[in-house]
Write an enzyme that holds these catalytic residues in place. Structure first.
Site, PDB file in Angstrom:
ATOM      1  N   LYS A  21      31.594  33.192  36.073  1.00  0.00           N
ATOM      2  CA  LYS A  21      31.896  32.416  37.278  1.00  0.00           C
ATOM      3  C   LYS A  21      32.567  33.242  38.369  1.00  0.00           C
ATOM      4  CE  LYS A  21      36.145  30.411  35.449  1.00  0.00           C
ATOM      5  NZ  LYS A  21      37.157  31.273  36.068  1.00  0.00           N
ATOM      6  N   ARG A  96      41.700  22.923  36.970  1.00  0.00           N
ATOM      7  CA  ARG A  96      41.233  23.009  35.590  1.00  0.00           C
ATOM      8  C   ARG A  96      41.860  21.977  34.674  1.00  0.00           C
ATOM      9  NH1 ARG A  96      41.345  29.003  33.364  1.00  0.00           N
ATOM     10  NH2 ARG A  96      41.089  29.803  35.426  1.00  0.00           N
ATOM     11  N   ARG A 135      33.803  42.338  27.671  1.00  0.00           N
ATOM     12  CA  ARG A 135      34.675  42.584  28.818  1.00  0.00           C
ATOM     13  C   ARG A 135      35.998  43.209  28.372  1.00  0.00           C
ATOM     14  NH1 ARG A 135      36.178  37.525  32.490  1.00  0.00           N
ATOM     15  NH2 ARG A 135      37.941  37.280  31.085  1.00  0.00           N
ATOM     16  N   ARG A 141      41.415  43.780  30.026  1.00  0.00           N
ATOM     17  CA  ARG A 141      42.312  42.752  30.559  1.00  0.00           C
ATOM     18  C   ARG A 141      43.258  42.321  29.445  1.00  0.00           C
ATOM     19  NH1 ARG A 141      39.607  37.816  33.926  1.00  0.00           N
ATOM     20  NH2 ARG A 141      40.960  36.566  32.625  1.00  0.00           N
ATOM     21  N   ARG A 152      42.402  30.316  25.423  1.00  0.00           N
ATOM     22  CA  ARG A 152      41.826  29.966  26.725  1.00  0.00           C
ATOM     23  C   ARG A 152      40.595  29.092  26.580  1.00  0.00           C
ATOM     24  NH1 ARG A 152      41.021  35.605  28.077  1.00  0.00           N
ATOM     25  NH2 ARG A 152      39.828  35.018  29.906  1.00  0.00           N
TER      26      ARG A 152
HETATM   27  P1  ADP Z   1      39.489  32.832  32.702  1.00  0.00           P
HETATM   28  O1  ADP Z   1      38.700  31.723  33.316  1.00  0.00           O
HETATM   29  O2  ADP Z   1      38.657  33.862  32.038  1.00  0.00           O
HETATM   30  O3  ADP Z   1      40.607  32.340  31.835  1.00  0.00           O
HETATM   31  P2  ADP Z   1      40.905  33.244  35.197  1.00  0.00           P
HETATM   32  O4  ADP Z   1      40.949  34.496  35.956  1.00  0.00           O
HETATM   33  O5  ADP Z   1      40.273  32.058  35.815  1.00  0.00           O
HETATM   34  O6  ADP Z   1      40.173  33.657  33.855  1.00  0.00           O
HETATM   35  O7  ADP Z   1      42.378  32.828  34.749  1.00  0.00           O
HETATM   36  C1  ADP Z   1      43.241  33.713  34.069  1.00  0.00           C
HETATM   37  C2  ADP Z   1      44.561  33.038  33.750  1.00  0.00           C
HETATM   38  O8  ADP Z   1      45.244  32.672  34.962  1.00  0.00           O
HETATM   39  C3  ADP Z   1      44.471  31.737  32.957  1.00  0.00           C
HETATM   40  O9  ADP Z   1      44.368  31.961  31.559  1.00  0.00           O
HETATM   41  C4  ADP Z   1      45.803  31.055  33.339  1.00  0.00           C
HETATM   42  O10 ADP Z   1      46.895  31.621  32.647  1.00  0.00           O
HETATM   43  C5  ADP Z   1      45.937  31.421  34.807  1.00  0.00           C
HETATM   44  N1  ADP Z   1      45.280  30.417  35.663  1.00  0.00           N
HETATM   45  C6  ADP Z   1      44.172  30.607  36.420  1.00  0.00           C
HETATM   46  N2  ADP Z   1      43.826  29.491  37.078  1.00  0.00           N
HETATM   47  C7  ADP Z   1      44.738  28.549  36.713  1.00  0.00           C
HETATM   48  C8  ADP Z   1      44.918  27.186  37.034  1.00  0.00           C
HETATM   49  N3  ADP Z   1      44.086  26.523  37.854  1.00  0.00           N
HETATM   50  N4  ADP Z   1      45.962  26.530  36.477  1.00  0.00           N
HETATM   51  C9  ADP Z   1      46.811  27.155  35.670  1.00  0.00           C
HETATM   52  N5  ADP Z   1      46.704  28.432  35.296  1.00  0.00           N
HETATM   53  C10 ADP Z   1      45.671  29.143  35.818  1.00  0.00           C
END
Ligand code: ADP
Length: 208
Positions: A21, A96, A135, A141, A152
């Site tokens: 995404k 989310r 990845r 990461r 996650r």
């Molecule tokens: P992924 O979808 O692979 O988990 P993201 O880059 O979207 O990767 O998010 C990485 C981390 O950032 C999440 O695991 C969370 O800790 C935090 N995060 C991202 N977006 C949100 C959100 N909308 N609400 C709360 N935490 C978030």
């Protein structure tokens, strides 16, 4: 800027971890000339930059947990209030959960706006896990370890997948098969958006 029935392009891209995404979101945002707003990127940039926000969220992000809604929603509201997001934006990774969806609804409603399209990338669990491991090897990461990945994905299934039902009821979800090459998936997204009347400006000029 963009060509759509309403003149706006307010998109959200949703998909499980490893669905691609982030990559697809940036491509869509670039094509439409709208800012891509990734909460994950904002948190990571703050963590690596050692900012106050970064210090607050570091341990949460590294455990794969969700940053509190209040903090995340405020951050998104601030970003969407910038002039470059006035007629369009692409949200990646927000909302989310139900609380964040409610916060976003309230904010957009106060401005007389709403999401135009929710792009849902559909990728089976095994495929998403396979890509995350890949990845982890390539990018290193810190939240791509076995245990954190499982956390996650569990949060995605428990909290994020259910909110798609709400958007589906509103008729704004574009379900996209996320299995295939990067280009194949990109083409599917653009084809679906075009069917809904959303075409990047360059295309619009070419067909005008
Ligand atoms: P992924 O979808 O692979 O988990 P993201 O880059 O979207 O990767 O998010 C990485 C981390 O950032 C999440 O695991 C969370 O800790 C935090 N995060 C991202 N977006 C949100 C959100 N909308 N609400 C709360 N935490 C978030």
């Amino acid at each position: 800027m963009t060509a759509s029935a309403t003149g706006s392009a307010r998109f959200l891209i949703v998909g499980p971890q490893g669905s691609g995404k982030g990559t697809q979101g940036v491509l869509v945002a670039e094509a439409f000339g709208i800012p891509s707003v990734s909460t994950g990127d904002v948190f990571r940039a703050n963590i690596s930059g050692g900012t106050e926000l970064g210090e607050r969220v570091k341990s949460i992000v590294e455990a794969g947990d969700l940053v509190p809604d209040e903090l995340t929603s405020e951050l998104v509201r601030d970003r969407l209030s910038q002039p470059d997001a006035s007629t369009g934006f692409l949200l990646d990774g927000y909302p989310r959960n139900q609380g964040q969806l409610d916060d976003l609804d309230e904010f957009l409603r106060s401005r007389g706006e709403a999401l135009d399209v929710v792009i849902e990338l559909v990728v089976p669990r095994e495929e998403s896990i396979r890509r995350l491991h890949q990845r982890a090897i390539e990018q290193g990461r810190t939240d791509d370890t076995e245990e954190v990945i499982a956390n996650r994905l569990a949060i995605y299934e428990r909290e994020t997948a259910p909110i798609l039902g709400i958007y589906r009821d509103r008729g704004v979800v574009a379900e996209i098969d996320g299995v295939g090459s990067l280009d194949e998936v990109t083409s599917r997204i653009f084809a679906n958006l075009a069917e809904r009347g959303f075409q990047p400006a360059a295309d619009a000029a070419a067909t005008a």
